[in-house]
Design a protein around this motif. Structure first.
Motif, PDB file in Angstrom:
ATOM      1  N   VAL A  78       0.801  -1.209  -0.017  1.00  0.00           N
ATOM      2  CA  VAL A  78       0.124   0.120   0.029  1.00  0.00           C
ATOM      3  C   VAL A  78       0.996   1.258  -0.148  1.00  0.00           C
ATOM      4  O   VAL A  78       1.801   1.159   0.885  1.00  0.00           O
ATOM      5  N   ILE A  79       0.633   2.099  -1.063  1.00  0.00           N
ATOM      6  CA  ILE A  79       1.346   3.529  -0.938  1.00  0.00           C
ATOM      7  C   ILE A  79       0.428   4.178  -0.153  1.00  0.00           C
ATOM      8  O   ILE A  79      -0.786   4.809  -0.771  1.00  0.00           O
ATOM      9  N   GLU A  80       0.874   4.997   0.913  1.00  0.00           N
ATOM     10  CA  GLU A  80       0.043   5.844   1.666  1.00  0.00           C
ATOM     11  C   GLU A  80       0.686   7.488   1.037  1.00  0.00           C
ATOM     12  O   GLU A  80       1.843   7.563   1.026  1.00  0.00           O
ATOM     13  N   ALA A  81      -0.480   8.081   0.292  1.00  0.00           N
ATOM     14  CA  ALA A  81      -0.125   9.255  -0.285  1.00  0.00           C
ATOM     15  C   ALA A  81      -1.166  10.211   0.117  1.00  0.00           C
ATOM     16  O   ALA A  81      -1.510  11.160  -1.083  1.00  0.00           O
ATOM     17  N   VAL A  82      -1.849  10.052   1.076  1.00  0.00           N
ATOM     18  CA  VAL A  82      -2.513  11.681   1.444  1.00  0.00           C
ATOM     19  C   VAL A  82      -1.852  12.721   1.819  1.00  0.00           C
ATOM     20  O   VAL A  82      -0.720  12.653   2.024  1.00  0.00           O
ATOM     21  N   ASP A  83      -2.416  13.837   1.902  1.00  0.00           N
ATOM     22  CA  ASP A  83      -1.682  15.087   2.124  1.00  0.00           C
ATOM     23  C   ASP A  83      -1.932  15.392   3.569  1.00  0.00           C
ATOM     24  O   ASP A  83      -1.188  16.612   4.182  1.00  0.00           O
ATOM     25  N   VAL A  84      -2.748  14.971   4.480  1.00  0.00           N
ATOM     26  CA  VAL A  84      -3.073  15.489   5.994  1.00  0.00           C
ATOM     27  C   VAL A  84      -2.368  14.393   6.945  1.00  0.00           C
ATOM     28  O   VAL A  84      -2.750  13.037   6.911  1.00  0.00           O
ATOM     29  N   ALA A  85      -1.594  14.821   7.800  1.00  0.00           N
ATOM     30  CA  ALA A  85      -0.664  14.062   8.928  1.00  0.00           C
ATOM     31  C   ALA A  85      -1.750  13.152   9.630  1.00  0.00           C
ATOM     32  O   ALA A  85      -1.549  11.958   9.774  1.00  0.00           O
ATOM     33  N   LYS A  86      -2.976  13.720   9.941  1.00  0.00           N
ATOM     34  CA  LYS A  86      -3.780  13.015  10.740  1.00  0.00           C
ATOM     35  C   LYS A  86      -4.526  11.834   9.897  1.00  0.00           C
ATOM     36  O   LYS A  86      -4.619  10.727  10.621  1.00  0.00           O
ATOM     37  N   THR A  87      -4.606  11.958   8.655  1.00  0.00           N
ATOM     38  CA  THR A  87      -5.152  11.088   7.786  1.00  0.00           C
ATOM     39  C   THR A  87      -3.961   9.870   7.570  1.00  0.00           C
ATOM     40  O   THR A  87      -4.333   8.766   7.537  1.00  0.00           O
ATOM     41  N   LYS A  88      -3.007  10.337   7.450  1.00  0.00           N
ATOM     42  CA  LYS A  88      -1.520   9.515   7.245  1.00  0.00           C
ATOM     43  C   LYS A  88      -1.642   8.362   8.312  1.00  0.00           C
ATOM     44  O   LYS A  88      -1.656   7.324   8.347  1.00  0.00           O
ATOM     45  N   LEU A  89      -1.844   9.151   9.778  1.00  0.00           N
ATOM     46  CA  LEU A  89      -1.816   8.054  10.786  1.00  0.00           C
ATOM     47  C   LEU A  89      -2.771   7.411  10.922  1.00  0.00           C
ATOM     48  O   LEU A  89      -2.603   6.133  11.129  1.00  0.00           O
ATOM     49  N   THR A  90      -4.179   7.636  10.432  1.00  0.00           N
ATOM     50  CA  THR A  90      -5.288   6.916  10.514  1.00  0.00           C
ATOM     51  C   THR A  90      -4.957   5.761   9.615  1.00  0.00           C
ATOM     52  O   THR A  90      -5.319   4.748  10.039  1.00  0.00           O
ATOM     53  N   ILE A  91      -4.668   5.920   8.474  1.00  0.00           N
ATOM     54  CA  ILE A  91      -4.216   4.941   7.375  1.00  0.00           C
ATOM     55  C   ILE A  91      -3.295   3.778   7.962  1.00  0.00           C
ATOM     56  O   ILE A  91      -3.213   2.640   7.950  1.00  0.00           O
ATOM     57  N   ILE A  92      -2.144   4.328   8.453  1.00  0.00           N
ATOM     58  CA  ILE A  92      -0.933   3.488   8.813  1.00  0.00           C
ATOM     59  C   ILE A  92      -1.424   2.606  10.323  1.00  0.00           C
ATOM     60  O   ILE A  92      -1.343   1.336  10.241  1.00  0.00           O
ATOM     61  N   GLU A  93      -2.243   3.277  11.081  1.00  0.00           N
ATOM     62  CA  GLU A  93      -2.847   2.462  12.188  1.00  0.00           C
ATOM     63  C   GLU A  93      -3.661   1.676  11.869  1.00  0.00           C
ATOM     64  O   GLU A  93      -3.848   0.393  12.324  1.00  0.00           O
TER      65      GLU A  93
END
Lengths: 200, 67
Positions: free
Chosen positions: A105-120
Protein backbone atom coordinates in the motif's frame (compact mmCIF):
# COMPACT_ATOMS: atom_id res chain seq x y z
CA UNK A 1 17.45 -10.48 -14.01
CA UNK A 2 16.28 -9.10 -17.32
CA UNK A 3 13.76 -6.31 -17.77
CA UNK A 4 11.40 -8.89 -19.26
CA UNK A 5 11.65 -11.06 -16.13
CA UNK A 6 11.11 -8.05 -13.87
CA UNK A 7 8.01 -7.00 -15.80
CA UNK A 8 6.71 -10.55 -15.72
CA UNK A 9 6.96 -10.67 -11.91
CA UNK A 10 5.50 -7.19 -11.44
CA UNK A 11 2.59 -7.90 -13.78
CA UNK A 12 1.34 -10.35 -11.15
CA UNK A 13 1.49 -7.75 -8.37
CA UNK A 14 -1.16 -5.41 -6.98
CA UNK A 15 -0.58 -2.02 -5.37
CA UNK A 16 -3.05 0.07 -3.37
CA UNK A 17 -2.95 3.87 -3.42
CA UNK A 18 -4.40 5.75 -0.46
CA UNK A 19 -4.58 9.14 -2.16
CA UNK A 20 -4.04 10.02 -5.81
CA UNK A 21 -2.62 13.56 -5.60
CA UNK A 22 1.01 14.62 -5.84
CA UNK A 23 2.53 11.49 -4.33
CA UNK A 24 -0.07 8.99 -5.52
CA UNK A 25 -0.28 10.16 -9.14
CA UNK A 26 3.50 10.18 -9.65
CA UNK A 27 4.22 6.91 -7.87
CA UNK A 28 1.37 5.20 -9.72
CA UNK A 29 2.73 6.32 -13.09
CA UNK A 30 6.20 5.01 -12.25
CA UNK A 31 4.70 1.70 -11.18
CA UNK A 32 2.60 1.58 -14.35
CA UNK A 33 5.78 2.03 -16.40
CA UNK A 34 7.41 -0.76 -14.35
CA UNK A 35 4.58 -3.08 -15.39
CA UNK A 36 2.50 -3.49 -12.20
CA UNK A 37 -0.56 -5.52 -13.10
CA UNK A 38 -3.24 -4.30 -10.68
CA UNK A 39 -3.98 -0.91 -9.14
CA UNK A 40 -6.42 -0.02 -6.37
CA UNK A 41 -6.95 3.75 -6.47
CA UNK A 42 -8.70 5.53 -3.58
CA UNK A 43 -9.36 9.28 -3.47
CA UNK A 44 -12.40 11.59 -3.27
CA UNK A 45 -10.96 14.69 -4.93
CA UNK A 46 -11.28 16.13 -8.45
CA UNK A 47 -8.52 17.51 -10.67
CA UNK A 48 -8.27 21.30 -10.31
CA UNK A 49 -6.16 24.10 -11.75
CA UNK A 50 -3.94 24.24 -8.64
CA UNK A 51 -2.96 20.58 -9.09
CA UNK A 52 -1.06 21.11 -12.33
CA UNK A 53 1.92 22.59 -10.46
CA UNK A 54 2.86 19.24 -8.94
CA UNK A 55 0.45 16.44 -9.75
CA UNK A 56 0.57 14.12 -12.74
CA UNK A 57 -2.62 15.37 -14.41
CA UNK A 58 -3.34 17.45 -17.49
CA UNK A 59 -5.57 20.40 -18.35
CA UNK A 60 -7.87 18.20 -20.41
CA UNK A 61 -8.63 16.29 -17.17
CA UNK A 62 -9.76 19.30 -15.11
CA UNK A 63 -12.98 18.47 -13.25
CA UNK A 64 -12.51 14.69 -13.44
CA UNK A 65 -12.24 12.58 -10.32
CA UNK A 66 -8.53 12.01 -9.72
CA UNK A 67 -9.09 8.26 -9.57
CA UNK A 68 -10.55 8.33 -13.08
CA UNK A 69 -7.95 10.72 -14.50
CA UNK A 70 -5.16 8.57 -13.03
CA UNK A 71 -6.81 5.39 -14.32
CA UNK A 72 -6.79 6.86 -17.83
CA UNK A 73 -3.14 7.91 -17.53
CA UNK A 74 -2.10 4.46 -16.28
CA UNK A 75 -3.94 2.78 -19.12
CA UNK A 76 -2.22 5.07 -21.64
CA UNK A 77 1.08 3.61 -20.44
CA UNK A 78 -0.03 0.07 -19.62
CA UNK A 79 -3.28 -0.89 -21.38
CA UNK A 80 -3.23 -4.35 -19.77
CA UNK A 81 -3.39 -3.02 -16.20
CA UNK A 82 -6.42 -3.88 -14.08
CA UNK A 83 -7.58 -0.80 -12.22
CA UNK A 84 -10.14 -0.59 -9.42
CA UNK A 85 -11.29 2.91 -8.46
CA UNK A 86 -12.79 3.92 -5.11
CA UNK A 87 -14.34 7.38 -4.74
CA UNK A 88 -14.00 7.56 -0.95
CA UNK A 89 -12.68 9.61 1.93
CA UNK A 90 -10.63 6.92 3.61
CA UNK A 91 -11.64 5.91 7.11
CA UNK A 92 -10.09 3.17 9.28
CA UNK A 93 -12.74 0.57 8.48
CA UNK A 94 -12.30 1.09 4.71
CA UNK A 95 -8.56 0.93 4.53
CA UNK A 96 -8.05 -2.74 5.19
CA UNK A 97 -11.02 -3.80 3.10
CA UNK A 98 -10.08 -1.73 0.04
CA UNK A 99 -6.47 -2.86 0.02
CA UNK A 100 -6.94 -6.40 1.30
CA UNK A 101 -5.48 -8.02 -1.82
CA UNK A 102 -2.77 -5.44 -2.48
CA UNK A 103 0.82 -6.62 -2.10
CA UNK A 104 1.91 -3.14 -1.03
CA UNK A 105 0.00 0.00 0.00
CA UNK A 106 1.29 3.43 -0.97
CA UNK A 107 0.14 6.00 1.61
CA UNK A 108 -0.14 9.23 -0.34
CA UNK A 109 -2.62 11.50 1.42
CA UNK A 110 -1.79 15.10 2.28
CA UNK A 111 -3.03 15.46 5.88
CA UNK A 112 -0.89 14.12 8.73
CA UNK A 113 -3.88 13.00 10.77
CA UNK A 114 -5.17 10.92 7.83
CA UNK A 115 -1.70 9.46 7.24
CA UNK A 116 -1.74 8.21 10.82
CA UNK A 117 -5.28 6.83 10.44
CA UNK A 118 -4.22 4.78 7.42
CA UNK A 119 -1.00 3.54 8.99
CA UNK A 120 -2.77 2.60 12.24
CA UNK A 121 -5.59 0.77 10.45
CA UNK A 122 -3.14 -1.36 8.48
CA UNK A 123 -0.86 -1.98 11.46
CA UNK A 124 -3.90 -3.18 13.39
CA UNK A 125 -5.64 -5.31 10.76
CA UNK A 126 -2.77 -6.35 8.49
CA UNK A 127 0.58 -5.84 10.22
CA UNK A 128 2.28 -8.08 7.65
CA UNK A 129 1.26 -5.85 4.72
CA UNK A 130 3.98 -3.38 3.66
CA UNK A 131 2.95 0.29 3.81
CA UNK A 132 5.11 2.83 2.01
CA UNK A 133 4.33 6.30 3.27
CA UNK A 134 5.45 9.74 2.08
CA UNK A 135 6.31 12.09 4.95
CA UNK A 136 8.11 15.43 4.68
CA UNK A 137 8.57 16.69 1.14
CA UNK A 138 7.55 20.36 1.21
CA UNK A 139 9.88 23.00 -0.21
CA UNK A 140 12.76 22.58 -2.59
CA UNK A 141 16.41 21.47 -2.61
CA UNK A 142 17.92 19.63 0.38
CA UNK A 143 17.65 16.42 -1.61
CA UNK A 144 20.14 14.63 0.63
CA UNK A 145 17.70 14.89 3.57
CA UNK A 146 15.21 12.64 1.77
CA UNK A 147 15.58 9.04 2.85
CA UNK A 148 13.72 5.85 3.71
CA UNK A 149 13.11 4.98 7.36
CA UNK A 150 11.98 1.42 7.95
CA UNK A 151 10.42 -0.23 10.98
CA UNK A 152 8.94 -3.69 10.49
CA UNK A 153 6.58 -3.42 7.47
CA UNK A 154 6.37 0.38 7.51
CA UNK A 155 8.56 2.46 5.20
CA UNK A 156 8.56 6.25 5.59
CA UNK A 157 9.96 8.12 2.59
CA UNK A 158 10.89 11.79 2.92
CA UNK A 159 12.68 14.01 5.41
CA UNK A 160 9.99 13.60 8.16
CA UNK A 161 10.24 17.33 8.88
CA UNK A 162 9.28 19.58 5.97
CA UNK A 163 5.67 20.50 6.60
CA UNK A 164 3.70 22.30 3.92
CA UNK A 165 3.01 25.96 4.74
CA UNK A 166 2.70 29.34 3.00
CA UNK A 167 6.48 29.77 3.23
CA UNK A 168 7.23 26.20 2.27
CA UNK A 169 4.86 25.04 -0.46
CA UNK A 170 4.91 21.71 -2.20
CA UNK A 171 6.95 21.78 -5.41
CA UNK A 172 6.80 19.25 -8.20
CA UNK A 173 10.44 18.16 -8.08
CA UNK A 174 10.61 17.34 -4.36
CA UNK A 175 7.17 15.72 -4.33
CA UNK A 176 8.18 13.74 -7.41
CA UNK A 177 11.39 12.52 -5.77
CA UNK A 178 9.51 11.24 -2.73
CA UNK A 179 6.79 9.68 -4.90
CA UNK A 180 9.44 7.84 -6.87
CA UNK A 181 11.19 6.77 -3.67
CA UNK A 182 7.88 5.21 -2.67
CA UNK A 183 7.56 3.48 -6.04
CA UNK A 184 11.15 2.28 -5.83
CA UNK A 185 10.64 0.79 -2.35
CA UNK A 186 7.41 -0.89 -3.53
CA UNK A 187 9.20 -2.46 -6.50
CA UNK A 188 12.04 -3.64 -4.28
CA UNK A 189 9.60 -5.26 -1.83
CA UNK A 190 7.60 -6.99 -4.54
CA UNK A 191 10.66 -8.33 -6.32
CA UNK A 192 12.09 -9.47 -2.99
CA UNK A 193 8.92 -11.51 -2.41
CA UNK A 194 9.93 -13.46 -5.50
CA UNK A 195 13.51 -13.91 -4.40
CA UNK A 196 15.06 -10.97 -6.20
CA UNK A 197 17.02 -8.69 -3.86
CA UNK A 198 18.06 -5.13 -4.62
CA UNK A 199 21.27 -4.52 -6.53
CA UNK A 200 22.99 -2.84 -3.56
CA UNK B 1 16.89 6.40 33.02
CA UNK B 2 18.35 5.71 29.61
CA UNK B 3 16.04 5.36 26.60
CA UNK B 4 17.19 4.82 23.02
CA UNK B 5 15.23 7.09 20.72
CA UNK B 6 15.74 6.37 17.04
CA UNK B 7 18.94 4.55 18.03
CA UNK B 8 20.33 7.50 19.99
CA UNK B 9 20.92 7.19 23.71
CA UNK B 10 18.98 9.77 25.75
CA UNK B 11 19.06 10.36 29.48
CA UNK B 12 15.80 11.20 31.28
CA UNK B 13 15.12 12.22 34.86
CA UNK B 14 12.53 10.14 36.67
CA UNK B 15 11.22 6.63 36.13
CA UNK B 16 7.58 7.40 35.60
CA UNK B 17 7.57 8.76 32.07
CA UNK B 18 5.00 7.80 29.45
CA UNK B 19 5.67 7.68 25.73
CA UNK B 20 3.74 10.95 25.43
CA UNK B 21 5.98 12.60 28.05
CA UNK B 22 9.00 11.69 25.95
CA UNK B 23 7.34 12.91 22.75
CA UNK B 24 6.49 16.21 24.49
CA UNK B 25 10.16 16.74 25.33
CA UNK B 26 11.13 16.27 21.69
CA UNK B 27 9.84 19.64 20.37
CA UNK B 28 8.40 18.19 17.18
CA UNK B 29 6.42 20.35 14.74
CA UNK B 30 3.40 18.02 14.67
CA UNK B 31 1.02 16.22 16.99
CA UNK B 32 0.91 13.01 14.93
CA UNK B 33 3.48 10.28 15.33
CA UNK B 34 4.21 6.72 14.41
CA UNK B 35 5.70 5.08 17.49
CA UNK B 36 7.33 1.71 18.04
CA UNK B 37 8.41 0.54 21.49
CA UNK B 38 10.93 -2.29 21.34
CA UNK B 39 9.84 -2.93 17.73
CA UNK B 40 6.14 -3.18 18.61
CA UNK B 41 3.75 -0.65 17.07
CA UNK B 42 2.05 1.52 19.69
CA UNK B 43 -1.26 3.10 18.69
CA UNK B 44 -1.81 6.77 19.39
CA UNK B 45 -4.36 6.10 22.14
CA UNK B 46 -1.72 4.20 24.08
CA UNK B 47 0.92 6.95 24.13
CA UNK B 48 -0.36 8.46 27.40
CA UNK B 49 -0.87 5.07 29.03
CA UNK B 50 2.34 3.19 28.41
CA UNK B 51 5.32 3.93 30.62
CA UNK B 52 8.85 3.68 29.36
CA UNK B 53 11.47 1.63 31.19
CA UNK B 54 15.21 1.94 31.46
CA UNK B 55 16.87 0.55 28.33
CA UNK B 56 13.74 0.65 26.18
CA UNK B 57 14.15 1.33 22.48
CA UNK B 58 11.71 3.86 21.06
CA UNK B 59 11.26 4.78 17.45
CA UNK B 60 9.40 8.06 17.05
CA UNK B 61 8.56 9.21 13.54
CA UNK B 62 6.70 12.50 13.16
CA UNK B 63 4.02 12.75 10.48
CA UNK B 64 3.63 16.14 8.78
CA UNK B 65 1.19 17.54 6.21
CA UNK B 66 2.00 17.25 2.54
CA UNK B 67 1.43 14.77 -0.22
Amino acid sequence: MSEEEIRSVLSQKAVGFAGCGGLGSHSAMSLARAGIGTFFLADFDVVQEEDFSRQCFFRSQEGMLKIHALRDNILDVNPDAKIYCFDVRLCPSDVYELFQTADVVIEAVDVAKTKLTIIEALQKHAPEKPVVSGVGMAGWGNTEALKVNQMNTLYLCGDLISKVSDDMPLTAARVGIVANMQANVAIELMLKENGYGSLH
Amino acid sequence: MVVYINDQEKQFNGNDLTIQDIIDQGKYNTQYFVVYLNEKYIGRLQHRKIKVSDGDRLKIYPLVDGG
